[in-house]
Structure formats: structure tokens, C-alpha cells
Design a protein around this motif. Structure first.
Motif, PDB file in Angstrom:
ATOM      1  N   PRO A   1      32.360  -2.436 -47.204  1.00 29.83           N
ATOM      2  CA  PRO A   1      33.222  -1.118 -45.942  1.00 29.83           C
ATOM      3  C   PRO A   1      33.876  -2.035 -45.128  1.00 29.83           C
ATOM      4  O   PRO A   1      34.494  -3.166 -45.445  1.00 29.83           O
TER       5      PRO A   1
ATOM      6  N   ASN B   1      36.406   3.715 -48.599  1.00 32.82           N
ATOM      7  CA  ASN B   1      35.206   5.351 -49.190  1.00 32.82           C
ATOM      8  C   ASN B   1      34.302   4.321 -50.097  1.00 32.82           C
ATOM      9  O   ASN B   1      33.579   5.362 -50.182  1.00 32.82           O
TER      10      ASN B   1
ATOM     11  N   TRP C   1      31.051   3.159 -48.257  1.00 34.74           N
ATOM     12  CA  TRP C   1      30.516   4.300 -48.499  1.00 34.74           C
ATOM     13  C   TRP C   1      29.247   5.333 -49.814  1.00 34.74           C
ATOM     14  O   TRP C   1      27.988   5.905 -49.976  1.00 34.74           O
ATOM     15  N   SER C   2      30.456   5.988 -50.525  1.00 30.27           N
ATOM     16  CA  SER C   2      30.037   6.704 -51.587  1.00 30.27           C
ATOM     17  C   SER C   2      28.558   5.748 -52.878  1.00 30.27           C
ATOM     18  O   SER C   2      27.972   6.513 -53.142  1.00 30.27           O
TER      19      SER C   2
ATOM     20  N   GLU D   1      27.038   3.739 -52.209  1.00 31.41           N
ATOM     21  CA  GLU D   1      25.910   3.767 -51.452  1.00 31.41           C
ATOM     22  C   GLU D   1      25.043   4.587 -51.602  1.00 31.41           C
ATOM     23  O   GLU D   1      23.701   4.576 -51.292  1.00 31.41           O
TER      24      GLU D   1
ATOM     25  N   TRP E   1      36.250   8.814 -46.527  1.00 33.26           N
ATOM     26  CA  TRP E   1      34.587   8.748 -46.158  1.00 33.26           C
ATOM     27  C   TRP E   1      34.358   9.909 -44.987  1.00 33.26           C
ATOM     28  O   TRP E   1      33.721  10.092 -44.696  1.00 33.26           O
TER      29      TRP E   1
ATOM     30  N   THR F   1      33.315  12.998 -44.901  1.00 30.90           N
ATOM     31  CA  THR F   1      32.237  13.780 -45.912  1.00 30.90           C
ATOM     32  C   THR F   1      31.141  14.507 -45.400  1.00 30.90           C
ATOM     33  O   THR F   1      30.212  15.352 -46.150  1.00 30.90           O
TER      34      THR F   1
ATOM     35  N   LEU G   1      25.105   9.591 -41.169  1.00 29.33           N
ATOM     36  CA  LEU G   1      25.696   8.627 -42.562  1.00 29.33           C
ATOM     37  C   LEU G   1      25.314   7.269 -42.089  1.00 29.33           C
ATOM     38  O   LEU G   1      24.567   6.105 -42.784  1.00 29.33           O
ATOM     39  N   ALA G   2      25.865   6.819 -40.883  1.00 26.50           N
ATOM     40  CA  ALA G   2      26.599   5.970 -41.174  1.00 26.50           C
ATOM     41  C   ALA G   2      24.441   5.065 -40.619  1.00 26.50           C
ATOM     42  O   ALA G   2      25.151   3.969 -41.087  1.00 26.50           O
TER      43      ALA G   2
ATOM     44  N   LEU H   1      22.739   4.596 -43.640  1.00 28.41           N
ATOM     45  CA  LEU H   1      23.260   2.929 -44.565  1.00 28.41           C
ATOM     46  C   LEU H   1      23.169   2.147 -43.605  1.00 28.41           C
ATOM     47  O   LEU H   1      21.905   1.112 -44.465  1.00 28.41           O
TER      48      LEU H   1
ATOM     49  N   THR I   1      20.989  -0.996 -47.880  1.00 26.60           N
ATOM     50  CA  THR I   1      22.462  -1.110 -47.814  1.00 26.60           C
ATOM     51  C   THR I   1      22.572  -2.717 -47.767  1.00 26.60           C
ATOM     52  O   THR I   1      23.743  -3.385 -49.002  1.00 26.60           O
TER      53      THR I   1
END
Lengths: 595, 103
Positions: A392, A395, A398-399, A401, A470, A473, A497-498, A501, A507
Motif C-alpha cells: 500500500p 494500485n 488494492w486490486s 486484496e 486505485w 475504483t 473499500l479502504a 480492507l 488483509t
């Protein structure tokens, strides 16, 4: 307006291809200029299309813009209509192809300076960009096949660009044959759909196929498409062509063999997912293909010594993640990973291109300590590498995960743990690659210089993308969900999303695995005991787990049987006529029996 | 006994096709092969016209017949030109010489 923009996005690069060819190789400056101009304009059109698609679907645009996102040009024959539609999957992949295409062409201005036959080079890249946008925007399965084969042809020509190098020629032919084999599966599915449904329209197929086509026929189409996708995206058991395709000039590898063409298989699976979802065993097969590919390729990346081959194996491995995501039903997750991967892998390839251009070798054992000589390239490459490893806030984190999470929720547990292990391997080989190229002591005499201006612009833009894509997204998810009602897409905005995750245990587990991988990569010199223990499996990985051997056996068998059968060709006209007559008689008997 | 014209024409088609095929099978002289091919094509033209007359779509069949005649003439011209070349290079018109093209 939408039809015009779609046609312009496809036809602009093709016009450019024509003009570059006409210009002739005696005026390279004009060729560079034309290629950059036409690809950049096409990229701009693709972005306009991307921005306008959701408003058009929701009907909230001014009257002069608002048109149906679907349009078709009737041909009046057996081919159906040439039809196109702007929907989430299509416009987004078209934008990736056109934008990364223009960046790769911009990079080529420095990379290919002074090369001969630039006309051939640029013409086929532009032809490829047009075909790729056509492939993702068309809704006619037959034209999907045509565009599919045009991209395969361009890939072949560009791999063999240095056509006095036998390795390049062999790599090109291998890529062509393997992807053609897969293309047969696609054609089979398209023809089957036409016989049963009487149309080549993808929309009709997705909607009606699960009910209208008998179960056996549908599973033939489903597995035919899986074979096509596996061949195109270099998935198990077809993964061997992609590493050999690395003989292509590096911008071509970045564009075709990392960012766009190899995604066509993932696109195909995502596009037809609702139609094949119910076929027994299909989703499991897709997951299995993804997991096996991701792990095998990661192991091979761990032992490769050619910089571009490491990147190629890593591409195969990441494509495995996308395929796995689709098999688990995470269309959204796999498409987000596709975008991230396109950006950071194009960045890595172009960074590798800058290195190779500067010191004229691809062997990582001869590199080392290049960071001091090329600081800009080093920073860009490290950003790409961190994104690949899944750190992190880049990008790739994020993807990846997202993919792992959709696998955890909907897929089998074993597959999830294997993919988690794969994420650790990714971190190890990424660290090894960066350390061998940029750090340590120089292992040979090199006169490196940093990238040129055009190279820096493309690298900089892509590095920016790796840091920032990201953020889109949520908007992208809304686009997918709004335009693909049959795919039942669940998407998350950036905030949710954040939140999701960073509150999920999975994660932190994944991050811990990645950190462990980086640690192993860092301390790999001290782990000599472990390394010597793993010498035998490493040998297998270096021999690509026997797949090259299988390939050689198959091609030898084909040659042998062709040699044997050539005795039936006497070259005597009268015997040929007798053969034709015999065929006619057999046909007549068959017809008589049939009626 | 009154013969149906269609049967007569069919018999003619079979006869012409038989002669043409026999020529193609039995002959090794390139000129004879081209002549045999011409006869075979004439059988096809006759069959087209007869089929048109039988089905009542005589316009379609006549235009097809004209097309076949034109194409056939071109084929004959090219074939004869190739024959001239074969004669020049091999010294004879024997089609068996052409087996060397196999390699």
C-alpha cells in the motif's frame, strides 16, 4: 455521438498505420511524429468515450450527445451486423489499450531511434491498437473473432520484428501457433451460438444461452472459450509462448505482452461469465487454471536470469490472479486488478526497456548498481515493483486484496491459501529483480545513461498512474454495475473499500505474507542452506516444469506425421483427379444414405 | 415414345461430364487436359441452364452460366499459357513432369 467516437477510436490508429506505411522508411522523423500523433488522438477519443458512457446509459446528457450506446451497420449477409456497444467492460479496456498504446509509442521515439524499418514497426503497433479497441467494443461474436486474430497477427509480426534473429522468428511463430489453437475454441463457440440462436450478438447469447442452448452444447462453448482465453492470456497449459515472445522490442512487450493483448483472454471470460456460470465444473476449471498458472509462473520468475523473462513470468502469474478472480465470481475485482496490472507492468517493462537500451544486455547477472547511473529509471521501476508486490498505497495492493478477498468469500479455501502463498512468492522475486538490477556492486563494465526525454515522460505518467489509479475504483465499479446488468456486480467506493480492507484480518495476513516475502528476498544471501535445499525444484522451474519438453515433442510429432503423409502427395495430376472423384462418390453415397 | 426434355438434357450432362472426367483421368498431355476440363465445364453450364429451366428461375441460371463461361475462358487462357511455359522448360507437354513441383 457515441457511434462516431467508437468508430474514430478504432479507425484513427488504422489510418495512422496506413499513413506511416506510405511515408516510407526514408523519413523516420515524420514516421515517429505520425505514430505519436495518431495514437495520442486515439487515446483522447478513448478517454472521451470512457467519460461519456455512464451518462449516456443513465440518460443524463444533453440531447445532442444522448444516443443509444449500441449501434450496428448491417452487412446483409451471413456475418450478421457489424455492431458495437459502449459498456463498462468495453470502454474501459479500450481506454487502457489506446492510452498505454500511445505511451508505448511515445517511449519508442527514444527506444527505436536509428532502427531500420520503422514503418513496419509503427504500422503494426497502430494496427494492433485499433484491433484491440475493436475487440473489446464489438458485440458481434464473429467480429470479436476477427479482431482477436488481427491482434494475434500483429503480435506475431512484432515479436519477429528483428527477423534476422532466428530466436525472434521462432518466438513469433510459437506465439502465433499457440494463440491460433485457442482461436479455434472461440470460433467454435461463435458458430455454435449462431446455429442455435441464429445471431452472433453477444448480448443475446449471454441472455438466452443458459436456457436456449442444450447443456452439452453450452459446455462445449464454455470450455472452448476457456481454451481460447487460456491460450491468449498465456494460462496453463499454454503459458510457454509468452516468455519466448520477449524477443520483441521492449515497448511492444510492454504494450502487447503485458498491458493489453494478453488481457483479451481475461476480458473474454469476464464478458461471457453470466452465460457460462451455470455450466457444471466450469467455474472450478477457471479457478484451477488461475491457481496453477499463478504458482508455476511465480516459481519460474524466481529462477529466471533474463530481466524481460522475469517480467514475462510475472505477467503470466498476475494474469492467473485475474482468471482466479473471475472463477470465484469477482468480475469487478479481476477487472480492477487488470487495470492496476496494465499500468504497473507497462511501467516495469518500459523501465526495463530503458535499462536494456542503456546497457545493451538483458541478463540480470551482468547488471547491478545501476541505480546511481539512472536514478529516474530506478525510482519509476521501484514504484512499479512495489505495486507488483502489493505494497500500500500503490494500485497493486488494492486490486490484489480485492481479488484475494473475492476468492476468500466465494472460492474454495485451498485455492485462497495457494494464492496467498503466490503473493509471497511475488514479493520474493520482485525484490530479487530490483536488487539484482539497481543495487549492489556493478557485475560488469557498463556505460549506463539515464532514460531520454520521451522515455521519461512515458515512465513518469505511468508511475503516476501506478500511484493513483486505485482512486477511480469506485467510479469504475459504478460504470460496470450501471452498464452490465447481467453480471451482478458488487462494487465498493474508495472509502468503503479502504474501510473494508483495513478492518479485515485477511488483509493483514496477506500483508504479512508479502512482508515475509520481501524479507526472504532481502536476506536471500544468508539463506544459502534453504536455497541449496531447493536446488532440485529450482532446476525444474528453470526447465519450465517440462512444458517446453512437451511442446518440443508435440511439434516433432506434427513434423513427423506431416513427413509421413507427404508420400500421399504424388504430384501426378491424374491421381489427384482420381482422389477428387473418389471424394465425390463418397459424398454422393453419404447424401443418399442421409435422405 | 416421347422423351422428357429434362431427361434428355440430364443424359447430355452426364455424357459430357463422363467424357471430361475420363479425359482428366486418362490423359497426361497438358493440352488434352485443358480440352477435357473445357468439356467438363460445358457439362456444368448445361446443367445450370437445365436447372434454371426446371425450377423456373431462368434469369438466375442464365447469368450464372454466363459467369461460368467467362471464368472458364480465363482458366483456359491461363492454362494454355502455363502449358507454353512447361513446354519451354521441360521440353515436353507431359503433366508427369510437373511432379517435380512437389519438392
Amino acid at each position: 455521438m457515441v457511434p462516431a467516437v467508437i468508430l474514430l477510436t478504432i479507425l484513427f490508429p488504422w489510418t495512422g498505420a496506413l499513413l506511416v506505411s506510405i511515408t516510407g522508411d526514408s523519413r523516420p522523423r515524420l514516421q515517429h511524429f505520425l505514430a505519436v500523433l495518431f495514437s495520442a488522438v486515439s487515446g483522447a477519443f478513448a478517454i472521451v468515450l470512457l467519460l461519456n458512457t455512464l451518462p449516456v446509459w443513465e440518460g443524463i446528457v444533453p440531447a445532442w450527445v444522448a444516443t443509444d450506446p449500441y449501434f450496428s451497420i448491417p452487412l446483409g449477409g451471413a456475418f450478421g451486423n457489424v455492431s458495437f456497444m459502449a459498456d463498462g467492460l468495453g470502454v474501459y479496456l479500450a481506454a487502457i489499450a489506446a492510452v498505454i498504446g500511445s505511451l508505448a509509442i511515445l517511449f519508442s521515439v527514444d527506444y527505436m531511434r536509428g532502427e531500420k524499418q520503422l514503418g513496419r514497426y509503427y504500422a503494426y503497433i497502430l494496427l494492433f491498437i485499433g484491433a484491440m479497441t475493436g475487440l473489446v467494443l464489438t458485440t458481434n461474436m464473429l467480429f470479436l473473432f476477427f479482431f482477436w486474430e488481427i491482434t494475434a497477427l500483429c503480435s506475431y509480426v512484432l515479436i519477429s520484428f528483428n527477423n534476422d534473429d532466428p530466436k525472434a522468428v521462432a518466438g513469433g511463430i510459437k506465439a502465433l501457433i499457440v494463440t491460433q489453437l485457442g482461436g479455434v475454441g472461440l470460433l467454435l463457440g461463435a458458430l455454435l451460438a449462431y446455429t442455435v440462436l441464429g445471431t452472433y450478438e453477444i448480448g443475446v447469447f449471454i441472455e438466452k444461452a443458459p436456457l436456449a442452448i442444450p447443456a452439452f452444447g453450452l459446455s462445449i462453448a464454455a470450455f472452448g472459450f476457456l481454451v481460447a482465453a487460456a491460450a491468449k492470456s498465456a494460462q496453463f497449459p499454454f503459458q510457454t509462448w509468452l516468455p519466448d515472445a520477449m524477443e520483441a522490442p521492449t515497448p511492444v512487450s510492454a504494450l502487447i505482452h503485458a498491458a493489453t493483448m494478453v488481457n483479451a483472454g481475461v476480458y473474454l471470460l469476464a464478458r461471457f461469465f453470466p452465460a457460462f456460470e451455470g455450466v457444471p465444473g466450469w467455474k472450478e476449471a477457471v479457478i484451477a487454471v488461475g491457481v496453477i498458472t499463478a504458482l508455476l509462473a511465480a516459481f519460474m520468475a524466481l529462477v529466471a536470469t533474463d530481466l524481460k523473462r522475469v517480467l514475462a513470468y510475472s505477467t503470466v502469474s498476475q494474469l492467473g490472479y485475474m482468471v482466479y478472480g473471475i472463477g470465484a465470481g469477482g468480475i469487478f475485482a479481476s477487472q480492477v486488478h487488470l487495470l492496476s496490472h496494465s499500468v504497473f507492468k507497462a511501467l516495469l517493462f518500459l523501465g526495463a526497456g530503458a535499462v536494456i537500451h542503456s546497457i545493451a544486455t538483458r541478463d540480470m547477472r551482468e547488471m547491478g548498481g545501476l541505480g546511481k547511473k539512472m536514478p529516474f529509471t530506478q525510482i519509476a521501476f521501484i514504484i512499479g515493483a512495489l505495486a507488483l508486490a502489493g505494497i500500500p498505497p500503490l494500485n497493486g495492493f488494492w486490486s490484489k486484496e480485492l481479488v484475494l478477498e473475492s476468492g476468500l468469500v466465494d472460492g474454495p479455501r485451498t485455492a485462497y491459501y495457494l494464492m496467498l502463498f503466490g503473493a509471497g512468492l511475488t514479493a520474493v522475486y520482485t525484490f530479487r529483480m530490483v536488487a539484482m538490477v539497481f543495487f549492489g556492486k556493478p557485475r560488469s563494465e557498463q556505460h549506463g545513461h539515464d532514460a531520454g526525454l520521451a522515455m521519461k515522460i512515458s515512465l513518469g505518467l505511468l508511475a503516476l498512474g501506478a500511484c493513483a489509479t486505485w482512486l477511480f475504483t469506485g467510479r469504475f465499479g459504478a460504470l460496470l454495475a450501471g452498464t452490465l446488468p447481467l453480471h451482478s456486480i458488487h462494487f465498493l467506493g474508495v472509502k468503503e473499500l479502504a474501510l473494508e480492507l483495513f478492518t479485515a484480518k485477511a488483509t493483514y495476513l496477506a500483508l504479512a505474507v508479502v512482508a515475509l516475502g520481501l524479507l526472504i528476498g532481502w536476506q536471500r544471501e544468508r539463506l544459502t542452506g534453504l536455497v541449496s535445499l531447493l536446488r532440485i525444484p529450482a532446476g525444474w522451474a528453470r526447465d519450465s516444469f517440462g512444458f517446453e519438453w512437451i511442446n518440443r515433442r508435440i511439434s516433432a510429432a506434427v513434423r513427423g506425421s506431416a513427413g509421413g503423409l507427404s508420400h500421399t502427395q504424388t504430384g501426378q495430376l491424374n491421381w489427384n483427379i482420381a482422389g477428387i472423384l473418389l471424394g465425390l462418390v463418397i459424398l454422393l453415397i453419404l447424401m443418399a444414405l442421409g435422405s | 415414345m416421347i422423351l422428357d426434355p429434362l431427361i434428355l438434357v440430364t443424359a447430355g450432362v452426364c455424357l459430357l461430364a463422363g467424357v471430361g472426367l475420363y479425359g482428366l483421368l486418362a490423359s497426361r498431355n497438358l493440352i488434352k487436359l485443358i480440352v477435357a476440363m473445357q468439356i467438363l465445364t460445358k457439362a456444368a453450364v448445361l446443367a445450370l441452364v437445365a436447372a434454371g429451366a426446371a425450377s423456373g428461375r431462368i434469369n438466375l441460371s442464365q447469368s450464372l452460366a454466363i459467369t461460368v463461361i467467362v471464368v472458364d475462358t480465363v482458366v483456359a487462357a491461363v492454362g494454355l499459357a502455363l502449358g507454353v511455359q512447361v513446354r519451354k522448360r521441360f521440353g515436353s507437354l507431359d503433366a508427369a513432369n510437373l511432379a517435380s513441383l512437389r519438392r
